[in-house]
Write an enzyme that holds these catalytic residues in place. Sequence first.
Site, mmCIF file in Angstrom:
data_model
loop_
_atom_site.group_PDB
_atom_site.id
_atom_site.type_symbol
_atom_site.label_atom_id
_atom_site.label_comp_id
_atom_site.label_asym_id
_atom_site.label_seq_id
_atom_site.Cartn_x
_atom_site.Cartn_y
_atom_site.Cartn_z
ATOM 1 N N SER A 115 0.914 -1.452 -0.419
ATOM 2 C CA SER A 115 -0.242 0.212 -0.245
ATOM 3 C C SER A 115 0.863 0.910 -0.195
ATOM 4 O O SER A 115 0.163 2.421 -0.378
ATOM 5 C CB SER A 115 -0.742 0.195 1.052
ATOM 6 O OG SER A 115 -1.847 -0.919 1.283
ATOM 7 N N THR A 178 -1.276 4.682 3.072
ATOM 8 C CA THR A 178 -2.145 5.329 1.974
ATOM 9 C C THR A 178 -2.054 6.892 2.657
ATOM 10 O O THR A 178 -1.657 7.618 1.777
ATOM 11 C CB THR A 178 -3.945 5.019 2.198
ATOM 12 O OG1 THR A 178 -3.796 3.470 1.422
ATOM 13 C CG2 THR A 178 -4.569 5.763 1.241
ATOM 14 N N ASP A 382 -5.715 0.264 -4.059
ATOM 15 C CA ASP A 382 -4.480 0.314 -4.950
ATOM 16 C C ASP A 382 -3.839 -0.798 -5.063
ATOM 17 O O ASP A 382 -2.541 -1.044 -5.379
ATOM 18 C CB ASP A 382 -3.659 0.756 -3.077
ATOM 19 C CG ASP A 382 -4.070 0.256 -2.099
ATOM 20 O OD1 ASP A 382 -5.109 -0.410 -1.579
ATOM 21 O OD2 ASP A 382 -3.544 0.578 -0.405
#
Length: 528
Positions: A115, A178, A382
């Site tokens: 991620s 993120t 993602d």
Amino acid sequence: NMEVKTLLIICPCLLLGSLGKPQFPEQEKEAKFWNAWAQKTLKNALALQELNKNKAKNLILFLGDGMGVPTVTAARILKGQLHGQSGEETQLEMDKFPFVALAKTYNTNAQVADSAGTATAYLCGVKANEGTVGVTAAAVRSQCNTTQGNEVTSILKWAKDAGKSVGIVTTTRINHATPSAAYAHSVDRDWYSDNEMPAEAVQAGCKDIARQLFENIPNINVIMGGGRKYMFPKNMSDVEYPNISKYSGCRKDGRNLVKEWTDQMKDKKAHYVWNKKDLLSLNPNNVDYLLGLFKPVDLPYHLERNLETDPSLTEMVDVAIKILKKNPNGFYLLVEGGRIDHGHHEGKAKQALHEAVEMDRAIGRAGLLTNIHDTLTVVTADHSHMFNFGGYTPRGNTIFGLAPMMSDVDQKPFTSILYGNGPGFKVVNGARENVSTVDYQENNYQAQSAVPLAMETHGGEDVAVFSKGPMAHLLHGVHEQNYIPHVMAYAACIGQNREHCYSSSGAATVNLAFSSIAALLTVTWLLC
């Protein structure tokens, strides 16, 4: 053995036949139903020839962490079933977006991505190594001395520099992989505070991610998520869990980042909140800056949250947009449904899918608060997961239910949802667990997996990119993941691609000037 197999094949057929009529609406028997639906869809598709080439005043990116295509499909079915429908024909809010693309998610050094490297791609426009945020692939994970000179900025900064309001909303800790790529430059995604950093990295001058949240891009307008413990001095009790030591502050440098923020913002319309009641009591018209830290670490799963104290993703998005949209220059908002990923890692498909449905609800709320003519909204993931569902289930089968057959190998039932690997692998008396002996529809049931792992892994396939609004048609076909922020920046005339904005607006200004002069001359001639 042959007789057993024959019964396994015949029994489901007998079961379905005994139901009397097909488990789908009567109208679906008619060809005209499907033809009419297709014609309506065709008419809508033809209307897309008139492309929206407006300048995007506002930009919203919804990121479903781990929301691969199987997750999208299963969430669609769940959404429908929560409303009493069979589910397959239901539309998610993202399904209604006119343009869909695929994004290739690999990291520069990984076939199956993580991620952090992916966040750097879809926020900073540059592919990177796994485990690193806001730095190029020249930076090596955990090696502090490879940070300097390899930093890359994000679309959130490009928007801020262009005079837009900016915000981040997440269901994870605000310094998780993120959101951190929006503001941080770190060679290790796990450096949440200086407590998680090796001493040599701190001594070498590398900054923890929590600190970078407040120092790298001053005055981010809206920050909402979890991660309180990383903002406070070591052993300082948490406001919500004062007697639980693992939730106490953990900063070794003794800094209280929340107090520093409130002190710095005291002359502005700024508010710090840590619970739902305080959040929803705010009047967005009187708030220009908001820091909301609702849990010491991540927010609870949607199915487990305290409805009195924990805000939903939809509630956070609602407040965020109402604050940000006051800026006449527009805004950029990053929204992460971050715990979809956590549910899958734990093999808890029910938690993951309810997280995805809640994010879709937030997408719908954002749509009501904005206008498709001036707001580019993008929904993507993602990466994917080793999650899927199958087993020839009949129409309307509960998404968390059993396949309508036994295994023809071990003669045991199995759930439709399965994982390729993960913690759901269980052996009982030397054989696969019989799922009929457990509550497989329980919220935290761990679906069976093929390979035993403590934590299920990501999947490597492409993810969907849904888009609507100005320049949404540029997100089409199959693209590298780092293409996404370049399109969004182009649409909003920020970042690298701005020449088209000046030329078109310049032409418009010239045309407007000539039109005004012509009108003035006409009026003068008439008066004379």
